[in-house]
Design a protein around this motif. Structure first.
Motif, PDB file in Angstrom:
ATOM      1  N   CYS A 130      35.077  -9.546  -5.954  1.00 53.52           N
ATOM      2  CA  CYS A 130      35.387  -9.661  -4.522  1.00 53.52           C
ATOM      3  C   CYS A 130      36.889  -9.798  -4.272  1.00 53.52           C
ATOM      4  CB  CYS A 130      34.626 -10.832  -3.891  1.00 53.52           C
ATOM      5  SG  CYS A 130      32.860 -10.595  -3.909  1.00 53.52           S
ATOM      6  N   CYS A 138      28.966 -14.738  -2.401  1.00 52.65           N
ATOM      7  CA  CYS A 138      30.078 -15.340  -1.659  1.00 52.65           C
ATOM      8  C   CYS A 138      29.989 -15.044  -0.173  1.00 52.65           C
ATOM      9  CB  CYS A 138      31.423 -14.930  -2.224  1.00 52.65           C
ATOM     10  SG  CYS A 138      31.629 -13.197  -2.537  1.00 52.65           S
ATOM     11  N   VAL A 156      30.136  -6.124   3.284  1.00 50.69           N
ATOM     12  CA  VAL A 156      30.359  -5.594   1.933  1.00 50.69           C
ATOM     13  C   VAL A 156      31.457  -4.539   1.942  1.00 50.69           C
ATOM     14  CG1 VAL A 156      29.301  -4.496  -0.047  1.00 50.69           C
ATOM     15  CG2 VAL A 156      27.922  -5.912   1.432  1.00 50.69           C
ATOM     16  N   TYR A 180      40.060 -15.671   1.731  1.00 50.51           N
ATOM     17  CA  TYR A 180      39.844 -15.491   0.291  1.00 50.51           C
ATOM     18  C   TYR A 180      40.371 -16.653  -0.541  1.00 50.51           C
ATOM     19  CZ  TYR A 180      38.294 -11.009   1.755  1.00 50.51           C
ATOM     20  OH  TYR A 180      37.591 -10.031   2.389  1.00 50.51           O
ATOM     21  N   MET A 202      23.302 -10.308 -13.321  1.00 42.73           N
ATOM     22  CA  MET A 202      22.689  -9.551 -12.250  1.00 42.73           C
ATOM     23  C   MET A 202      21.801  -8.444 -12.819  1.00 42.73           C
ATOM     24  SD  MET A 202      23.650 -11.181  -9.683  1.00 42.73           S
ATOM     25  CE  MET A 202      23.110 -10.276  -8.260  1.00 42.73           C
ATOM     26  N   LEU A 241      37.510 -19.025  -0.800  1.00 41.23           N
ATOM     27  CA  LEU A 241      36.440 -18.341  -1.542  1.00 41.23           C
ATOM     28  C   LEU A 241      36.696 -18.305  -3.045  1.00 41.23           C
ATOM     29  CD1 LEU A 241      35.346 -15.425   0.789  1.00 41.23           C
ATOM     30  CD2 LEU A 241      34.089 -17.463   0.186  1.00 41.23           C
ATOM     31  N   PHE A 286      34.485  -7.008   1.664  1.00 41.40           N
ATOM     32  CA  PHE A 286      34.338  -7.197   0.215  1.00 41.40           C
ATOM     33  C   PHE A 286      33.702  -8.532  -0.157  1.00 41.40           C
ATOM     34  CE2 PHE A 286      38.136  -4.496   0.631  1.00 41.40           C
ATOM     35  CZ  PHE A 286      37.589  -3.346   0.115  1.00 41.40           C
ATOM     36  N   LEU A 287      32.736  -9.001   0.618  1.00 37.24           N
ATOM     37  CA  LEU A 287      32.017 -10.209   0.212  1.00 37.24           C
ATOM     38  C   LEU A 287      30.636  -9.786  -0.272  1.00 37.24           C
ATOM     39  CD1 LEU A 287      32.963 -12.550   3.167  1.00 37.24           C
ATOM     40  CD2 LEU A 287      33.988 -12.410   0.919  1.00 37.24           C
ATOM     41  N   GLY A 288      30.130 -10.466  -1.298  1.00 35.95           N
ATOM     42  CA  GLY A 288      28.806 -10.122  -1.814  1.00 35.95           C
ATOM     43  C   GLY A 288      28.787  -8.823  -2.601  1.00 35.95           C
ATOM     44  N   ILE A 289      29.900  -8.528  -3.303  1.00 32.57           N
ATOM     45  CA  ILE A 289      29.962  -7.303  -4.098  1.00 32.57           C
ATOM     46  C   ILE A 289      29.009  -7.390  -5.297  1.00 32.57           C
ATOM     47  CG2 ILE A 289      31.468  -5.907  -5.572  1.00 32.57           C
ATOM     48  CD1 ILE A 289      32.266  -5.457  -2.835  1.00 32.57           C
ATOM     49  N   CYS A 290      28.894  -8.596  -5.891  1.00 35.34           N
ATOM     50  CA  CYS A 290      28.053  -8.752  -7.088  1.00 35.34           C
ATOM     51  C   CYS A 290      26.611  -8.272  -6.856  1.00 35.34           C
ATOM     52  CB  CYS A 290      28.059 -10.192  -7.587  1.00 35.34           C
ATOM     53  SG  CYS A 290      29.386 -10.524  -8.755  1.00 35.34           S
ATOM     54  N   PRO A 291      25.877  -8.844  -5.873  1.00 37.31           N
ATOM     55  CA  PRO A 291      24.516  -8.337  -5.654  1.00 37.31           C
ATOM     56  C   PRO A 291      24.510  -6.896  -5.157  1.00 37.31           C
ATOM     57  CG  PRO A 291      25.095  -9.938  -3.983  1.00 37.31           C
ATOM     58  CD  PRO A 291      26.161  -9.992  -5.018  1.00 37.31           C
ATOM     59  N   VAL A 319      33.780 -19.614  -5.223  1.00 34.83           N
ATOM     60  CA  VAL A 319      32.647 -18.840  -5.723  1.00 34.83           C
ATOM     61  C   VAL A 319      33.089 -17.683  -6.622  1.00 34.83           C
ATOM     62  CG1 VAL A 319      30.867 -19.381  -4.035  1.00 34.83           C
ATOM     63  CG2 VAL A 319      32.600 -17.720  -3.470  1.00 34.83           C
TER      64      VAL A 319
END
Lengths: 191, 244
Positions: free
Chosen positions: B26, A114, A18, B101, B225, B104, A22-27, B107
């Motif tokens: 992201c 992601c 994270v 990226y 979310m 990616l 910067f992966l999985g920023i949403c959750p 997603v």
């Protein structure tokens, strides 16, 4: 053995998924208001990422490479992950009721994370074998859990603080994340 | 205004995906170490968005409602693979910098969000213009964030150094800088009460929910979310009661 340990520490702390990838920023921003829910989300992510990186590694090595279809990896991986999450949810509901009660509500949210696809693709990019992929997946997801639980702990405190009006809501959360990222930069000399 | 031009205005200004509806955080944080990188990522996403909107809108009467999400994923993933292969062939440098990226993009919630919220309900040409508008808005936002980070962090504008190395604050091109720049930009937005997903009041959100506006995907992952957390808390409470 030593290499595996280095992979795990590297992906959990040094290149935290994270705070430096910067992966999985949403959750990370969305489900980090309470430590309890954050820990639940983290556990579910560990479960799914370890399974997904094992499965993706097997499929890549034994199906895609064998058939010379490596360029289809993105399509195959995203479908495998989406199906896996559905399947895990059904399996837990049927055979492991206590685990389902603990993790079930978080599972549908993970398909949009992601980090899961990111780990599968990184494993291929770094040409990890099966064992290395699983270890890397475990490291990444533990790193995610550490980050989200820490964040939730800080946010529980922030809720009682007096914050300037412009910074209320997401700006203060982003500032907190930035400070955490600085702290995690300190791990960069570890390996 | 012409309805096609209106879509483009809507995407760039009125519903800017990054600044107003806060989607796709992201890549916004990860690929904006310089203005050029942000611009490249924006254009790659735009290409996928335009064609995914066009294809999904053209297929909207054929795809059965129950399997629409997997069908969208397949369309989007195929387009991303095409873009990835094209970039590998013609813009090697950018391909190497953006790295993981690019795949990616699959997603990135902007693409799925627009497919579900717009392309599934409107004609192909209109959806295509919606994709162009949203893509340009995303590209603009990424370029602006990249510009700020590059200027402060490595003292250059689009690769030309204008500030001597002694005055570089290099943390801004590293990971924490991404969070700080985005925090500053959203705080400015809150300060001037510019419309954004983060400063919609709770009452307004409730009112919209009551009016049935937020049923299904409204193209805003953050709302989902937020909502998801409520659902999760309720479900956990219920599970505990059942246990007792």
């Amino acid at each position: 053995m030593k290499e595996l340990l280095l992979i795990a520490i590297g992906s959990a702390l040094v290149n935290n998924v994270v705070l430096s990838q910067f992966l999985g920023i949403c959750p990370f921003l969305g489900v980090s208001k309470q430590v309890k829910t954050a820990a639940g989300m983290g556990t579910a992510v560990i479960f799914v990422i370890v399974l997904a990186s094992a499965l993706a590694s097997l499929i890549y090595d034994h199906v895609l490479v064998a058939l010379g279809l490596e360029y289809l990896q993105t399509i195959v991986f995203i479908l495998v992950i989406a199906a896996l999450v559905q399947f895990v949810e059904m399996f837990l509901k049927r055979y492991m009721v206590p685990l389902y009660q603990a993790l079930g509500v978080y599972l549908p949210l993970i398909t949009t994370n992601c980090a899961v696809l990111g780990v599968a693709l990184t494993n291929v990019q770094k040409s990890y074998g099966f064992v290395e992929s699983v270890v890397n997946g475990a490291g990444v997801s533990i790193g995610f859990t550490i980050a989200i639980v820490l964040m939730a702990g800080i946010r529980e405190k922030i809720a009682y603080n007096d914050i300037p009006r412009s910074f209320q809501g997401s700006p203060i959360v982003l500032i907190t994340a930035g400070l955490m990222a600085i702290a995690f930069c300190g791990f960069s000399g570890l390996i | 205004m012409n309805k096609y031009l209106e879509r483009i205005y809507n995407g760039i200004i009125k519903e800017n995906p990054t600044f107003v509806i806060m989607l796709g955080m992201c890549p916004t944080l990860a690929t904006t170490t310089s203005a050029i990188n942000g611009f490249g990522m924006g254009l790659a996403t735009t290409a996928v968005l335009v064609f995914s909107n066009l294809l999904i809108s053209a297929l909207r009467k054929i795809i059965p409602d129950k399997v629409r999400i997997p069908a969208y994923i397949v369309v989007i993933a195929s387009l991303v693979t095409i873009v990835q292969l094209l970039m590998q062939a013609y813009v090697q440098g950018l391909y190497n910098t953006l790295g993981i990226y690019i795949p990616l993009i699959v997603v990135n919630c902007i693409i799925m969000g627009r497919a579900e919220a717009y392309a599934a309900k409107h004609s192909p040409l209109l959806s295509m213009f919606d994709g162009i508008g949203m893509g340009l808005g995303f590209t603009l936002a990424l370029t602006v964030i990249g510009f700020c980070r590059e200027l402060i962090g490595s003292g250059s504008v689009f690769g030309y150094e204008i500030i001597p190395a002694d005055f570089h604050i290099s943390i801004f091109v590293m990971a924490p800088g991404a969070f700080f720049v985005l925090a500053a930009l959203t705080a400015l937005q809150n300060r001037f009460k510019a419309p954004s997903a983060t400063n919609v009041s709770k009452e307004e959100r409730e009112a919209r929910k009551r009016a049935g506006e937020k049923l299904g995907c409204d193209g805003n992952c953050q709302n989902c979310m937020l909502h998801a957390e409520e659902i999760a808390a309720q479900a956990a409470k219920k599970a505990e009661e059942v246990k007792r």
